[in-house]
Design a protein around this motif. Structure first.
Motif, PDB file in Angstrom:
ATOM      1  N   GLY A  43     -64.566  14.709 -23.702  1.00  0.00           N
ATOM      2  CA  GLY A  43     -65.254  15.454 -22.650  1.00  0.00           C
ATOM      3  C   GLY A  43     -66.667  14.943 -22.421  1.00  0.00           C
ATOM      4  O   GLY A  43     -66.935  13.748 -22.572  1.00  0.00           O
ATOM      5  N   PHE A  44     -67.600  15.870 -22.045  1.00  0.00           N
ATOM      6  CA  PHE A  44     -68.959  15.494 -21.695  1.00  0.00           C
ATOM      7  C   PHE A  44     -69.927  16.245 -22.593  1.00  0.00           C
ATOM      8  O   PHE A  44     -69.819  17.473 -22.740  1.00  0.00           O
ATOM      9  N   LEU A  45     -70.840  15.531 -23.244  1.00  0.00           N
ATOM     10  CA  LEU A  45     -71.859  16.183 -24.060  1.00  0.00           C
ATOM     11  C   LEU A  45     -73.219  15.678 -23.601  1.00  0.00           C
ATOM     12  O   LEU A  45     -73.480  14.474 -23.634  1.00  0.00           O
TER      13      LEU A  45
ATOM     14  N   SER B 113     -66.537  22.207 -33.054  1.00  0.00           N
ATOM     15  CA  SER B 113     -65.296  22.700 -32.487  1.00  0.00           C
ATOM     16  C   SER B 113     -65.306  22.628 -30.964  1.00  0.00           C
ATOM     17  O   SER B 113     -64.901  23.548 -30.269  1.00  0.00           O
ATOM     18  N   MET B 114     -65.851  21.549 -30.410  1.00  0.00           N
ATOM     19  CA  MET B 114     -65.871  21.388 -28.963  1.00  0.00           C
ATOM     20  C   MET B 114     -64.462  21.109 -28.464  1.00  0.00           C
ATOM     21  O   MET B 114     -63.672  20.438 -29.129  1.00  0.00           O
ATOM     22  N   ASP B 115     -64.168  21.631 -27.219  1.00  0.00           N
ATOM     23  CA  ASP B 115     -62.883  21.321 -26.567  1.00  0.00           C
ATOM     24  C   ASP B 115     -62.868  19.831 -26.257  1.00  0.00           C
ATOM     25  O   ASP B 115     -63.845  19.297 -25.725  1.00  0.00           O
ATOM     26  N   PRO B 116     -61.792  19.130 -26.574  1.00  0.00           N
ATOM     27  CA  PRO B 116     -61.782  17.676 -26.389  1.00  0.00           C
ATOM     28  C   PRO B 116     -62.090  17.267 -24.945  1.00  0.00           C
ATOM     29  O   PRO B 116     -62.585  16.177 -24.721  1.00  0.00           O
ATOM     30  N   ASN B 117     -61.847  18.145 -23.939  1.00  0.00           N
ATOM     31  CA  ASN B 117     -62.103  17.757 -22.560  1.00  0.00           C
ATOM     32  C   ASN B 117     -63.178  18.629 -21.917  1.00  0.00           C
ATOM     33  O   ASN B 117     -63.326  18.641 -20.692  1.00  0.00           O
ATOM     34  N   GLY B 118     -63.918  19.374 -22.738  1.00  0.00           N
ATOM     35  CA  GLY B 118     -64.907  20.290 -22.190  1.00  0.00           C
ATOM     36  C   GLY B 118     -66.214  19.610 -21.840  1.00  0.00           C
ATOM     37  O   GLY B 118     -66.413  18.418 -22.056  1.00  0.00           O
ATOM     38  N   SER B 119     -67.153  20.430 -21.261  1.00  0.00           N
ATOM     39  CA  SER B 119     -68.459  19.924 -20.847  1.00  0.00           C
ATOM     40  C   SER B 119     -69.509  20.757 -21.580  1.00  0.00           C
ATOM     41  O   SER B 119     -69.529  21.976 -21.468  1.00  0.00           O
ATOM     42  N   TYR B 120     -70.401  20.071 -22.338  1.00  0.00           N
ATOM     43  CA  TYR B 120     -71.318  20.791 -23.215  1.00  0.00           C
ATOM     44  C   TYR B 120     -72.717  20.277 -23.056  1.00  0.00           C
ATOM     45  O   TYR B 120     -72.948  19.139 -22.643  1.00  0.00           O
ATOM     46  N   ILE B 121     -73.677  21.186 -23.397  1.00  0.00           N
ATOM     47  CA  ILE B 121     -75.076  20.798 -23.372  1.00  0.00           C
ATOM     48  C   ILE B 121     -75.755  21.431 -24.579  1.00  0.00           C
ATOM     49  O   ILE B 121     -75.449  22.577 -24.951  1.00  0.00           O
ATOM     50  N   LEU B 122     -76.618  20.646 -25.256  1.00  0.00           N
ATOM     51  CA  LEU B 122     -77.341  21.197 -26.400  1.00  0.00           C
ATOM     52  C   LEU B 122     -78.507  22.012 -25.875  1.00  0.00           C
ATOM     53  O   LEU B 122     -79.172  21.640 -24.902  1.00  0.00           O
TER      54      LEU B 122
ATOM     55  N   ILE C  57     -67.942  11.191 -22.151  1.00  0.00           N
ATOM     56  CA  ILE C  57     -69.295  10.757 -21.814  1.00  0.00           C
ATOM     57  C   ILE C  57     -70.250  11.409 -22.798  1.00  0.00           C
ATOM     58  O   ILE C  57     -70.194  12.628 -23.036  1.00  0.00           O
ATOM     59  N   LEU C  58     -71.118  10.615 -23.387  1.00  0.00           N
ATOM     60  CA  LEU C  58     -72.207  11.140 -24.196  1.00  0.00           C
ATOM     61  C   LEU C  58     -73.486  10.745 -23.488  1.00  0.00           C
ATOM     62  O   LEU C  58     -73.706   9.559 -23.238  1.00  0.00           O
ATOM     63  N   ALA C  59     -74.286  11.750 -23.135  1.00  0.00           N
ATOM     64  CA  ALA C  59     -75.530  11.444 -22.424  1.00  0.00           C
ATOM     65  C   ALA C  59     -76.693  12.038 -23.185  1.00  0.00           C
ATOM     66  O   ALA C  59     -76.619  13.176 -23.656  1.00  0.00           O
ATOM     67  N   ASN C  60     -77.750  11.272 -23.299  1.00  0.00           N
ATOM     68  CA  ASN C  60     -78.997  11.757 -23.900  1.00  0.00           C
ATOM     69  C   ASN C  60     -78.777  12.296 -25.318  1.00  0.00           C
ATOM     70  O   ASN C  60     -79.466  13.212 -25.753  1.00  0.00           O
TER      71      ASN C  60
ATOM     72  N   GLU D 207     -78.340 -11.990  -3.996  1.00  0.00           N
ATOM     73  CA  GLU D 207     -77.930 -12.281  -5.371  1.00  0.00           C
ATOM     74  C   GLU D 207     -78.593 -11.291  -6.311  1.00  0.00           C
ATOM     75  O   GLU D 207     -79.704 -10.841  -6.063  1.00  0.00           O
ATOM     76  N   ASP D 208     -77.924 -10.992  -7.382  1.00  0.00           N
ATOM     77  CA  ASP D 208     -78.503 -10.163  -8.451  1.00  0.00           C
ATOM     78  C   ASP D 208     -78.921  -8.784  -7.979  1.00  0.00           C
ATOM     79  O   ASP D 208     -79.879  -8.225  -8.492  1.00  0.00           O
ATOM     80  N   VAL D 209     -78.268  -8.261  -7.018  1.00  0.00           N
ATOM     81  CA  VAL D 209     -78.559  -6.877  -6.635  1.00  0.00           C
ATOM     82  C   VAL D 209     -77.364  -6.036  -7.041  1.00  0.00           C
ATOM     83  O   VAL D 209     -76.242  -6.279  -6.595  1.00  0.00           O
ATOM     84  N   SER D 210     -77.587  -5.066  -7.930  1.00  0.00           N
ATOM     85  CA  SER D 210     -76.481  -4.249  -8.410  1.00  0.00           C
ATOM     86  C   SER D 210     -76.940  -2.800  -8.490  1.00  0.00           C
ATOM     87  O   SER D 210     -78.115  -2.513  -8.712  1.00  0.00           O
ATOM     88  N   PHE D 211     -76.014  -1.916  -8.327  1.00  0.00           N
ATOM     89  CA  PHE D 211     -76.344  -0.490  -8.352  1.00  0.00           C
ATOM     90  C   PHE D 211     -75.243   0.227  -9.102  1.00  0.00           C
ATOM     91  O   PHE D 211     -74.064  -0.064  -8.943  1.00  0.00           O
ATOM     92  N   GLN D 212     -75.639   1.144  -9.966  1.00  0.00           N
ATOM     93  CA  GLN D 212     -74.640   1.892 -10.703  1.00  0.00           C
ATOM     94  C   GLN D 212     -75.151   3.306 -10.905  1.00  0.00           C
ATOM     95  O   GLN D 212     -76.322   3.522 -11.185  1.00  0.00           O
ATOM     96  N   PHE D 213     -74.285   4.248 -10.730  1.00  0.00           N
ATOM     97  CA  PHE D 213     -74.677   5.626 -11.097  1.00  0.00           C
ATOM     98  C   PHE D 213     -73.472   6.331 -11.673  1.00  0.00           C
ATOM     99  O   PHE D 213     -72.333   5.883 -11.539  1.00  0.00           O
ATOM    100  N   TYR D 214     -73.771   7.421 -12.306  1.00  0.00           N
ATOM    101  CA  TYR D 214     -72.731   8.156 -13.016  1.00  0.00           C
ATOM    102  C   TYR D 214     -72.586   9.531 -12.398  1.00  0.00           C
ATOM    103  O   TYR D 214     -73.548  10.174 -11.981  1.00  0.00           O
ATOM    104  N   ARG D 215     -71.360   9.915 -12.355  1.00  0.00           N
ATOM    105  CA  ARG D 215     -71.061  11.261 -11.893  1.00  0.00           C
ATOM    106  C   ARG D 215     -70.228  11.887 -12.990  1.00  0.00           C
ATOM    107  O   ARG D 215     -69.232  11.327 -13.424  1.00  0.00           O
ATOM    108  N   TYR D 216     -70.641  12.938 -13.550  1.00  0.00           N
ATOM    109  CA  TYR D 216     -69.869  13.473 -14.668  1.00  0.00           C
ATOM    110  C   TYR D 216     -70.000  14.990 -14.754  1.00  0.00           C
ATOM    111  O   TYR D 216     -70.931  15.593 -14.225  1.00  0.00           O
ATOM    112  N   GLY D 217     -68.976  15.514 -15.480  1.00  0.00           N
ATOM    113  CA  GLY D 217     -68.938  16.927 -15.883  1.00  0.00           C
ATOM    114  C   GLY D 217     -69.190  17.923 -14.755  1.00  0.00           C
ATOM    115  O   GLY D 217     -69.234  17.585 -13.582  1.00  0.00           O
ATOM    116  N   SER D 218     -69.283  19.068 -15.291  1.00  0.00           N
ATOM    117  CA  SER D 218     -69.603  20.148 -14.352  1.00  0.00           C
ATOM    118  C   SER D 218     -71.044  20.530 -14.581  1.00  0.00           C
ATOM    119  O   SER D 218     -71.585  20.370 -15.682  1.00  0.00           O
TER     120      SER D 218
END
Lengths: 198, 1114
Positions: free
Chosen positions: B957-959, B930-939, B982-985, B905-916
């Protein structure tokens, strides 16, 4: 006491003496008031309430109010002072009772008579008009003859029955009815002239 | 009250005070009059039709011959007349009452008595006149009676209506008014009174007016004038026939008085002056008169009328010498006291005319009289012709005419002394009545009574100032019998009985010399001797044992008159021991028996009643001995042998065991043992019932002899039982699960198998017919154990038995221990992976060392993922999908071939796989905008948006914020139009969010990121100030409330304050409630401000969901 006074079986005190008793906080003030005016006050309430027990309750309330207001008050005309308190108490009692049912009292029929000659009740945002109306009514009543004024006050302020007014004035009921009708007709004409819609 | 009525009522209540006052007064007046007005109607009815016709004629007649109203007079009354037509009656009845004012004159003091009394012709005679009753008529005032009789006819004066000062009176104006003209007004003392001022009760013939009389005392006059009436339309005057003036007296204390002076009394005449003071002129105003009168006790000799306004000299002559007369000053007037016109005595005096000779210097003792004579100086022949003493009417002594004393008189006696002298040729006498003084009656009595138990004492007190008495006898009495005739000087008696009432009696004789002879006085005193006190005895128990007892016996005897005579011990009513009176203990008695100690004692109270004999009892219950009890217990029991033991409880050591019997089930004794032998019976049958009986005896020393009793022990010998086979049904269990074992059991006897103990665990047996089932929970928590049966429980003949067996089943059970999932992670140590990255899932167990973990179940075990062992506690698996949670629902693990699946009971696992992994780097605001709506970006650095206008656009996209911040962003709505990527961090710092809505007509949602934000957010934070300003809320009334939702996406935490300002609310919805919801992750506060609308119109509710830390509405 000397011999002359033995003839008196009951002493009716003067109004001033009764008021003095109230000031001295003597309870016999109330019995003296009742002896002298109880019956007349009763008729005021009865015209409005048509119920013996309610009237007696009102009468007691009136004595209590009187006891509570004298002192500090020293009414100049005691009987009028009492009559006003009694009428207000009776109308309060009427309001409470009439909330649940219609009371076929003399007051209701006397007020109904006035339908034909008084303007409609102003709406709440025209409340200032009530003062106007009241001034107009007073001017009209002031202009009445003594007898008409008396009949008007008896019938519409004290809600006396037509028979009672006839008895008081020693005239026939038909005369009272006729004079009341005249007063109302004139009142209607007066209001209309003043620009009120009946 | 209906609204219509209420309005009219209010309108009428606003009538001006003066109108109400005037008419209320009139109304009350008329109502009062109505009550008093005689009802004439019935009269008319009784007259009938004939009378009605007659009346019609009279009416017609009267119409043509109307009579002018005529004033007939006025009357006054204190109360409003009950019936105005009835004239007030005259004040009181017509009898003129004589009112005395004689109390104004002080009465002359009576003659002081000097030992005796005297009266008559002596020099103090003038002073002796009793002014209240000079002629000794006894009752009433004789002269006033006489004046009343003589003067009541003088009359002629008016009686005046009187009132008290300031009192209100009623003046009734009487008018003859047969034609019932309306009376308008009249004038009284110049004041005009109109009809409405008439008092209730007034009618057309009687006009009642209330008049305040004022405070001026005396007589006031009221004059009426100008009574007006209406004849048709003309106002006319009433004809004035009656007296126009009425007088009203105001009662007063200022009554007339007179002064009498210059009084001269001669031998045959009297003269004096009289002045009358009458400040209010009551006498003259009421037409009264003033007189001086003279009275001789029988008739009025003279009546002189006096003037009121000056001093009157009155002289009356022709009176007899040495004679009693009375004069009075009398006025006849109305005193204004309500009694009308009356005669009043204003002054009166009795006097004696002068005498020629009088007794003088009279002095009276109890047995003598002395006197002198006082002659009038003008009289020449100053000598007596005769002097005599009278007792009653009888002359008892002639005295010498020159005598000045009389002796040898009786005391307390009336005498008369009569002296005669010559006045010219006439012999005249004077008399002196006198009463000799009384001798004092002596008094004698007892005082100081004293008493002891055998004597009494007393004193005698005598008071005899005139020495007229003597003591003659002194006696002692007991009851009515004289026990001693004592000498007169005896003052005590001895040797008497105690507590007895004695009487001492004296006899005393005295003579007062008053003609009544000698008097005998007998006085007694009763004295009771003191009583002796009866002794009291007490007896109390002090100790009691099983065979005896002791006690205390004592006597309280203050007068030492008592003694003990006998001491006995009784058992029931029988005397068992007569002991010395000194004895205080008994022994050798029976236990548990009631004994009575009876002490007899005597005493004499010296009261004449002889010797008293009394007894006192003490009941003592000796203590009982305790019966012994015996209990038996088995010490060893097999199928054939019974060993037993016993114990005896015997506190008083009075019992002994006689023998032990063994009885079979029928009760027959089949063996006996003496207590000295081994306590064992052998050669018994298996599964059989036996009873061991211990027979014992004892003596309680209670007189009941030796008791023999039995104690018993029931035993059932063991049965033969055995296990024929055992099968273990459960081979694998988790800890604390139960194992089921099937047993085949055998016994040749009639036994019932009830339980079994397996591997140390006792459990019940379930009878399945041919075999039994037992379930037990082994204490082993992990691993394998062999199943062994330790013992069997059964019942035989009602006895519960346990047979140790030690049976080995040869079977084993596997217990799978606990296994827990400690963590589930990705092999790269992050919770996400890039698209190109190869990762596995890693699952770490706790407690897996003893097993091989085979697989895990995902989503209710719909799929099973095989596991690869990494080490004892860690296993790897291939993650199949991402971006959604994995609930791990079970785990399968094994030992050898045995495997079990454990639900989790109560054991769950989740991870994310995203972008390039190969993202576009962003380092300027322009790149961010002016990011591409489906692009992958990093600050790659912080992006400062200060002063740069942001235009929302769609971004799916992914930022990756990469630890950098987007700062000072100013938003007028959401940041993106859509945000489904996806917005991460990502950290948004110092965001200013300001939204203005002019007219809000439906529920509204506010989001910093996007109104449409269905993307994935990982570790994102916004530090933002949100300002929402709504000018007008105008929701359709079909909405039950007004709602504003301020939301953050999941995993996107907002920090900061939300301000909501609402300027006005129109068209309120049903509930008048504005609800503002913060939904999502909030750390901050919400302030809501509404302007121009009264707050109380709406109830503000904050509706909070998920996390909101901070303040509520302000």
């Amino acid at each position: 006491m000397k011999k002359g006074s033995e003839m008196q079986t009951k002493t009716t005190l003067s109004d001033q003496e009764i008021i003095e008793l109230y000031w001295q906080r003597q309870e016999k003030a109330i019995s003296a008031t009742d002896d002298k005016y109880g019956k007349y006050l009763y008729t005021i309430a009865y015209n409005i309430l048509y119920n013996r027990m309610d009237c007696e309750e009102c009468l007691n309330d009136t004595y209590l109010s009187t006891w509570n207001s004298i002192p500090p008050q020293r009414p100049s005309v005691f009987q009028v002072f009492l009559s006003r308190i009694m009428r207000n108490n009776a109308v309060d009692a009427y309001r409470k009772k009439a909330a649940s049912k219609r009371i076929p009292s003399e007051m209701v029929s006397s007020l109904d008579e006035l339908d034909e000659c008084t303007p409609h009740a102003p709406s709440p945002d025209e409340e200032y008009r009530i003062k106007e109306l009241s001034d107009a009514l007073n001017a009209y009543v002031q202009a009445l003859s003594d007898r008409e004024q008396f009949i008007f006050v008896c019938r519409y302020y004290y809600s006396d029955s037509i028979a009672m007014i006839a008895k008081m004035l020693q005239i026939s009921e038909r005369t009272v009815t006729r004079e009341l009708k005249e007063i109302r007709d004139n009142l209607k004409a007066y209001f209309e002239k003043e620009g009120y819609q009946i | 009250m209906s609204k219509k009525h209420e309005f009219k009522f209010d309108l009428l209540s606003s009538l001006q005070d003066d109108v109400i006052d005037k008419n209320t007064r009139k109304r009350i007046k008329l109502l009062m009059a109505l009550e008093k007005r005689p009802n004439r109607k019935p009269l008319w009815i009784t007259l009938g039709s004939v009378a009605a016709v007659l009346a019609l004629f009279i009416g017609l007649f009267a119409l043509f011959t109307k009579q002018v109203p005529i004033y007939t007079g006025m009357t006054v009354s204190r109360t409003a007349p009950v019936s105005a037509s009835a004239l007030p009656s005259a004040d009181g009845d017509d009898t003129v009452q004589f009112l005395t004012l004689s109390q104004r004159f002080a009465h002359a003091p009576s003659n002081p008595h000097h030992g005796g009394d005297f009266s008559g012709d002596h020099s103090g005679k003038q002073d002796d006149i009793d002014q209240s009753d000079p002629f000794k008529k006894g009752e009433g005032d004789a002269i006033e009676e006489e004046i009343r009789d003589s003067l009541s006819v003088v009359g002629g004066a008016k009686s005046i209506y009187y009132a008290n000062p300031n009192e209100t009176v009623y003046i009734t104006v009487h008018i003859e008014n047969p034609d019932d003209f309306e009376i308008l007004s009249f004038t009284l003392n110049g004041v005009k009174y109109a009809s409405y001022m008439f008092e209730p009760g007034s009618d057309l013939e009687n006009l009642i007016l209330k008049v305040d009389i004022g405070e001026v005392e005396g007589i006031q006059q009221y004059t009426i004038d100008a009574i007006k009436y209406v004849d048709g339309t003309a106002i006319k005057d009433v004809r004035m026939d009656g007296d126009r003036t009425v007088c009203i007296g105001v009662s007063t204390d200022k009554q007339p008085t007179v002064t009498v002076e210059d009084e001269v009394i001669g031998f045959n005449d009297i003269s004096f002056s009289v002045t009358c003071q009458d400040p209010l002129n009551l006498i003259s105003l009421s037409s009264g008169k003033l007189f001086a009168v003279l009275y001789d006790g029988e008739t009025l000799l003279k009546t002189v009328e006096l003037t009121l306004d000056k001093k009157n000299k009155v002289t009356i002559e022709g009176l007899a010498t040495n004679s009693l007369y009375q004069y009075a000053i009398v006025a006849s007037y109305d005193a204004l006291d309500g009694t009308g016109h009356n005669p009043y005595t204003l002054a009166q005096k009795a006097f004696c005319t002068k005498a020629i000779v009088l007794f003088d210097g009279v002095s009276i003792a109890s047995e003598s009289l002395s006197f002198a004579l006082h002659w009038d100086a003008e009289f020449k022949k100053q000598s007596l012709t005769d002097l005599s003493l009278y007792l009653g009417n009888e002359k008892v002594r002639d005295l010498d005419v020159d005598a000045t004393t009389v002796t040898d008189l009786q005391s307390d006696t009336d005498y008369t002394l009569v002296a005669s002298y010559k006045n010219g040729v006439k012999t005249e006498t004077i008399t002196l009545q006198f009463h000799t003084a009384k001798k004092v009656t002596p008094e004698i009595g007892f005082t100081s009574p004293a008493k002891t138990q055998t004597s009494i004492g007393f004193e005698i007190v005598e008071n005899d100032p005139d020495a007229v008495g003597v003591l003659t006898k002194l006696e002692l009495l007991l009851g009515s019998a004289v026990v001693q005739d004592a000498s007169l000087d005896t003052r005590s008696f001895d040797g008497l009985l105690s507590d007895n009432l004695y009487t001492v009696r004296l006899t005393y004789i005295y003579d007062l010399n008053d003609g009544t002879g000698a008097h005998t006085v007998v006085k007694t005193v009763q004295i009771k001797t003191e009583a002796k006190t009866a002794p009291t005895v007490s007896i109390t128990q002090t100790n009691v044992t099983q065979t005896g007892f002791s006690f205390d016996l004592s006597m309280t005897d203050p007068d030492a008159i008592g003694s003990f005579t006998k001491l006995e011990l009784l058992l029931g009513e029988v005397v068992v021991n007569e002991a010395s009176v000194e004895a205080r203990a008994f022994d050798g008695l029976l236990s548990d028996n009631v004994y009575t100690v009876r002490a007899t004692y005597v005493y004499d109270l010296n009261d004449g009643k002889g010797i008293h004999t009394k007894t006192i009892d003490l009941m003592v219950h000796t203590i009982a001995k305790t019966a012994p009890t015996v209990s038996l217990r088995e010490t060893d029991l097999s199928q054939t042998d019974l060993a037993f033991d016993y114990s005896m409880t015997d506190p008083d050591a009075i019992g002994s065991i006689l023998r032990f019997d063994l009885r079979d089930a029928t009760g027959a004794v089949i063996a006996s043992n003496l207590p000295t032998e081994e306590l064992r019976f052998t050669d018994l049958s298996a599964a059989s019932e036996y009873t061991v009986v211990a027979v014992y005896s004892y003596d309680l020393n209670d007189g009941e002899g030796i008791h023999e009793k039995e104690a018993t022990l029931r035993v059932v010998t063991d049965a033969q039982v055995s296990i024929q086979s055992a099968i273990v049904h459960t081979k694998q269990i988790f800890p604390n699960e139960s194992v089921t074992v099937q047993l085949a059991l055998y016994s040749p006897h009639n036994v019932t198998f009830t339980g079994v103990t397996i591997n140390g665990v006792s459990t019940s047996l379930k009878n399945m017919g041919n075999f039994y089932l037992a379930q037990f929970v082994p204490s082993v928590q992990s691993g394998v154990f062999a199943v062994e049966i330790d013992s069997l429980q059964y019942t035989v003949l009602g006895a519960e038995k346990t047979e140790g067996i030690a049976y080995e089943t040869g079977e084993t059970v596997m217990v799978f221990g606990e296994l827990e999932v400690e963590s589930v992670t990705l092999s790269n140590g992050r919770n996400y992976a890039y698209a190109e990255e190869s990762v596995t899932g890693l699952i770490t167990f706790r407690g897996s060392e003893a097993y091989t973990v085979k697989s895990i179940g995902i989503y209710l075990d719909e799929e099973r993922y095989p596991l690869t062992k990494v080490n004892d506690t860690q296993y790897a698996f291939e993650p199949l999908f991402h971006n959604s949670p994995y609930p791990i629902t079970s785990v399968t693990y094994a030992i050898g071939d045995s495997e079990k699946t454990l639900a989790l009971e109560d054991v769950s696992f989740q991870f994310y796989r995203y972008g390039s992994m190969y993202q576009t780097e962003i380092s300027t605001p322009q790149q961010l905008m002016s990011m591409d709506p489906n692009g992958s970006y990093i600050l790659t650095r912080d992006i400062d948006m200060a002063g740069i206008s942001w235009t929302p656009y769609a971004f799916n996209g992914f930022l990756d914020g990469n630890g950098y911040k987007i700062k000072n962003l100013v938003l007028t709505g959401s940041m993106f139009t859509k945000a489904n990527g996806i917005l991460a961090n990502v950290t948004l710092d110092n965001v200013s969010y300001g939204v203005y809505i002019a007219n809000l007509t439906e529920y509204h949602l506010f989001d910093l990121i996007s109104q449409e934000a269905y993307g994935t957010y990982i570790n994102c934070v916004a530090n933002a100030e949100m300002n929402i300003h709504i000018d007008t809320i105008n929701m359709p009334s079909s909405y039950s409330d007004i709602r504003l939702f301020i939301v953050s996406a999941s995993n996107f935490t907002y920090n900061g304050t939300v301000h909501v300002t609402i300027s006005q609310v129109k068209n309120s919805c049903n509930d008048d409630i504005i609800k503002i919801s913060l939904e999502g992750d909030y750390n901050g506060s919400l302030t809501a401000v509404k302007k121009q609308v009264s707050w109380s119109d709406y109830i503000w509710e904050e509706h909070l969901s998920t996390v909101m830390n901070g303040n509520g509405l302000s």
